[in-house]
Enzyme design. Sequence first.
Site, PDB file in Angstrom:
ATOM      1  N   GLY A 233       0.830  -1.196   0.000  1.00  0.00           N
ATOM      2  CA  GLY A 233       0.000   0.000   0.000  1.00  0.00           C
ATOM      3  C   GLY A 233       0.862   1.242   0.000  1.00  0.00           C
ATOM      4  N   SER A 234       0.341   2.295   0.596  1.00  0.00           N
ATOM      5  CA  SER A 234       1.049   3.578   0.542  1.00  0.00           C
ATOM      6  C   SER A 234       2.261   3.591   1.475  1.00  0.00           C
ATOM      7  CB  SER A 234       0.096   4.704   0.929  1.00  0.00           C
ATOM      8  OG  SER A 234      -0.352   4.527   2.252  1.00  0.00           O
ATOM      9  N   THR A 235       3.241   4.406   1.118  1.00  0.00           N
ATOM     10  CA  THR A 235       4.435   4.561   1.954  1.00  0.00           C
ATOM     11  C   THR A 235       4.048   5.127   3.319  1.00  0.00           C
ATOM     12  OG1 THR A 235       5.845   4.777   0.033  1.00  0.00           O
ATOM     13  CG2 THR A 235       6.679   5.729   2.070  1.00  0.00           C
ATOM     14  N   GLU A 236       3.051   6.011   3.309  1.00  0.00           N
ATOM     15  CA  GLU A 236       2.597   6.631   4.553  1.00  0.00           C
ATOM     16  C   GLU A 236       2.116   5.569   5.555  1.00  0.00           C
ATOM     17  OE1 GLU A 236      -0.864   8.821   3.527  1.00  0.00           O
ATOM     18  OE2 GLU A 236      -1.275   9.387   5.611  1.00  0.00           O
ATOM     19  N   GLY A 238       2.716   2.354   5.317  1.00  0.00           N
ATOM     20  CA  GLY A 238       3.855   1.455   5.542  1.00  0.00           C
ATOM     21  C   GLY A 238       4.724   1.932   6.697  1.00  0.00           C
ATOM     22  N   GLU A 255       5.635  -3.566   0.773  1.00  0.00           N
ATOM     23  CA  GLU A 255       5.759  -3.251  -0.649  1.00  0.00           C
ATOM     24  C   GLU A 255       4.997  -1.951  -0.841  1.00  0.00           C
ATOM     25  OE1 GLU A 255       5.148  -2.594  -4.085  1.00  0.00           O
ATOM     26  OE2 GLU A 255       4.016  -4.453  -4.365  1.00  0.00           O
ATOM     27  N   CYS A 289       2.113   0.477  -8.627  1.00  0.00           N
ATOM     28  CA  CYS A 289       3.231   0.982  -7.811  1.00  0.00           C
ATOM     29  C   CYS A 289       4.520   1.041  -8.621  1.00  0.00           C
ATOM     30  CB  CYS A 289       3.410   0.117  -6.573  1.00  0.00           C
ATOM     31  SG  CYS A 289       3.382  -1.626  -6.932  1.00  0.00           S
ATOM     32  N   GLU A 386       4.169  10.175  -5.889  1.00  0.00           N
ATOM     33  CA  GLU A 386       3.425   9.150  -6.622  1.00  0.00           C
ATOM     34  C   GLU A 386       2.025   9.686  -6.921  1.00  0.00           C
ATOM     35  OE1 GLU A 386       2.515   5.474  -4.395  1.00  0.00           O
ATOM     36  OE2 GLU A 386       3.142   4.384  -6.179  1.00  0.00           O
TER      37      GLU A 386
HETATM   38  P1  NAI Z   1      -3.450   2.810   1.929  1.00  0.00           P
HETATM   39  O1  NAI Z   1      -2.021   2.516   2.167  1.00  0.00           O
HETATM   40  O2  NAI Z   1      -4.189   3.658   2.909  1.00  0.00           O
HETATM   41  O3  NAI Z   1      -4.262   1.430   1.832  1.00  0.00           O
HETATM   42  C1  NAI Z   1      -3.693   0.160   1.592  1.00  0.00           C
HETATM   43  C2  NAI Z   1      -4.279  -0.854   2.574  1.00  0.00           C
HETATM   44  O4  NAI Z   1      -3.875  -0.521   3.900  1.00  0.00           O
HETATM   45  C3  NAI Z   1      -5.793  -0.906   2.615  1.00  0.00           C
HETATM   46  O5  NAI Z   1      -6.202  -2.245   2.800  1.00  0.00           O
HETATM   47  C4  NAI Z   1      -6.127  -0.069   3.830  1.00  0.00           C
HETATM   48  O6  NAI Z   1      -7.379  -0.399   4.420  1.00  0.00           O
HETATM   49  C5  NAI Z   1      -5.004  -0.447   4.761  1.00  0.00           C
HETATM   50  N1  NAI Z   1      -4.706   0.522   5.820  1.00  0.00           N
HETATM   51  C6  NAI Z   1      -4.946   1.863   5.814  1.00  0.00           C
HETATM   52  N2  NAI Z   1      -4.519   2.417   6.968  1.00  0.00           N
HETATM   53  C7  NAI Z   1      -3.994   1.413   7.714  1.00  0.00           C
HETATM   54  C8  NAI Z   1      -3.367   1.351   8.990  1.00  0.00           C
HETATM   55  N3  NAI Z   1      -3.201   2.448   9.742  1.00  0.00           N
HETATM   56  N4  NAI Z   1      -2.930   0.155   9.445  1.00  0.00           N
HETATM   57  C9  NAI Z   1      -3.065  -0.950   8.698  1.00  0.00           C
HETATM   58  N5  NAI Z   1      -3.653  -0.961   7.476  1.00  0.00           N
HETATM   59  C10 NAI Z   1      -4.117   0.205   6.986  1.00  0.00           C
HETATM   60  O7  NAI Z   1      -3.581   3.421   0.493  1.00  0.00           O
HETATM   61  P2  NAI Z   1      -4.741   4.378  -0.060  1.00  0.00           P
HETATM   62  O8  NAI Z   1      -5.118   5.397   0.989  1.00  0.00           O
HETATM   63  O9  NAI Z   1      -5.814   3.544  -0.567  1.00  0.00           O
HETATM   64  O10 NAI Z   1      -3.994   5.097  -1.255  1.00  0.00           O
HETATM   65  C11 NAI Z   1      -3.224   6.265  -1.021  1.00  0.00           C
HETATM   66  C12 NAI Z   1      -2.040   6.332  -1.942  1.00  0.00           C
HETATM   67  O11 NAI Z   1      -1.152   5.271  -1.671  1.00  0.00           O
HETATM   68  C13 NAI Z   1      -2.358   6.185  -3.414  1.00  0.00           C
HETATM   69  O12 NAI Z   1      -2.729   7.385  -3.969  1.00  0.00           O
HETATM   70  C14 NAI Z   1      -1.049   5.666  -3.957  1.00  0.00           C
HETATM   71  O13 NAI Z   1      -0.182   6.740  -4.211  1.00  0.00           O
HETATM   72  C15 NAI Z   1      -0.507   4.836  -2.837  1.00  0.00           C
HETATM   73  N6  NAI Z   1      -0.792   3.393  -3.007  1.00  0.00           N
HETATM   74  C16 NAI Z   1       0.225   2.594  -3.399  1.00  0.00           C
HETATM   75  C17 NAI Z   1      -0.001   1.253  -3.615  1.00  0.00           C
HETATM   76  C18 NAI Z   1       1.081   0.360  -4.065  1.00  0.00           C
HETATM   77  O14 NAI Z   1       0.800  -0.693  -4.604  1.00  0.00           O
HETATM   78  N7  NAI Z   1       2.309   0.690  -3.837  1.00  0.00           N
HETATM   79  C19 NAI Z   1      -1.328   0.662  -3.466  1.00  0.00           C
HETATM   80  C20 NAI Z   1      -2.317   1.575  -2.987  1.00  0.00           C
HETATM   81  C21 NAI Z   1      -2.031   2.887  -2.793  1.00  0.00           C
END
Ligand code: NAI
Length: 478
Positions: A233-236, A238, A255, A289, A386
């Site tokens: 998911g997002s670096t933030e 992560g 990742e 990503c 990104e």
């Molecule tokens: P996100 O990182 O918030 O979500 C990814 C997953 O993490 C989801 O299942 C979400 O429910 C979960 N999650 C969210 N907060 C969490 C926490 N505090 N603890 C544990 N799990 C948590 O990503 P989001 O908000 O959907 O997208 C934001 C940005 O992140 C996108 O605009 C993109 O730039 C990037 N992104 C990158 C990805 C990649 O494959 N590298 C995939 C998705 C987003």
Amino acid sequence: MNFEYAAAPESRSVVKIDPEYGHFINGKWINGSSHFNSINPATEEVLSRIALGTAADVDAAVKAARNAFDKSWSKLSGRERGKYLFRIARIMQERAREFAVLETLDNGKPIRESRDVDVPLSAAHFFYHAGWADKLEYAGVDTTTTPHGVVGQIIPWNFPLLMLAWKVAPALATGNTVVLKPAETTSLTALLFAQVCQQAGLPDGVVNIVTGDGSTGSAITSHPGIDKIAFTGSTEVGKLIARAVAPTNKSLTLELGGKGANIVFGDAAIDETVEGIVNGIFFNQGHVCCAGSRLILQESIADEVLEKLKRRMEKIRVGDPLDKNTDLGAINSGEQLAKIQELTAAGDAEGAGRWSPNCTLPDKGFWFAPTIFTGVTQAHRIAREEIFGPVLSVLTFRTPAEAIEKANNTPFGLSAGIWSEKGSNILWASQHLRAGVIWANTFNKFDPASPFGGYKESGWGREGGRHGLSAYLKGSAK
Ligand code: NAI
Ligand code: MG
């Protein structure tokens, strides 16, 4: 000249979507206490109501996974585990059309991609790992080590089924049990996968699926009964997870994001390169990503490449994701669209030149036209952050050393592409690029046998291949 295409919609009658879903815990469907909508981002139609997992739901799933690990899964031979994985892979193939249509409805990606990429690659990951389950001693991993036990897996919305496969297949092949949380906007194919686990007769509790949002995710990452966390998911987020896990005994693989450089040398085969650029940034609406989101062109060919790229972009068909002609589907959510709009507005404000082909976007749903920005400098936000959308930032270079310097000038390090007819250019550049995956004269090619992962803020650890297996065995990897 533009050809008109008659609509060729894939039928959605092959999928059955329940009006409401619960969690899949210990082989059974458990009602949720509250629910949220999952919509089709191409139409904003509500597809179903998804359960918002609580800490108690996560706890029940972890207990089921622990029990399954102790009582059944850890007692099975690799050969027996492999049989289940083969069975899951075959059922995914048999139900491929159902998975593809459901993924397209819930995610907004074109059926051409869900049908030809997401679903076959997901099945391939299960086949690949099924093959390793009884041959781990030949995988070059430390086989004196054992599985972690219960693994918590949190996945994003850009490749919902494929990210599930990347995570679940190696975990099961190495003997772990799983608690997985899909992303809140795209839970439906994970819930269909739960049905596949039932159909395959997988012992209860080996795979548990708890749906929900970030709060559910953090209940997983903070649960003391989980031995390893795998996150995409997002670096933030992560970084938040890395902080939460640091004082514990949990293993962690991350990742995260990327800002991939796609470098075109002056001697590249231009037409082929233009196809690669399009695939690199417009595949999956740029929600990738490892997208080639920074195009770095040698000055001598920059004008020619941009002219041909624009001509090619005029042919990209944007619209109904279920139409088999569609190249670019819907943006996954209103939030993601807002993020793309914010970053592209910053591109305008900072002085880059925006260009999009003429295309009519549907009235309902979330859409963004394929876009390029020229005249981008390294200081621009659109060169550093990104965007995760169909937006390409174009930079130029004169010397190869300058290309490498620009490519590596990023907090990320997930992917890069090199376009050149000279092997020596390719070998030299790939040695100097700091990226986990480097493609030469191609882009966005994936294979279960090939490890995938990043440097720096793109994450830790590798998924896929033999390297990916070791992440699911104690002591073999962090
Ligand atoms: P996100 O990182 O918030 O979500 C990814 C997953 O993490 C989801 O299942 C979400 O429910 C979960 N999650 C969210 N907060 C969490 C926490 N505090 N603890 C544990 N799990 C948590 O990503 P989001 O908000 O959907 O997208 C934001 C940005 O992140 C996108 O605009 C993109 O730039 C990037 N992104 C990158 C990805 C990649 O494959 N590298 C995939 C998705 C987003
Ligand atoms: Mg988020």
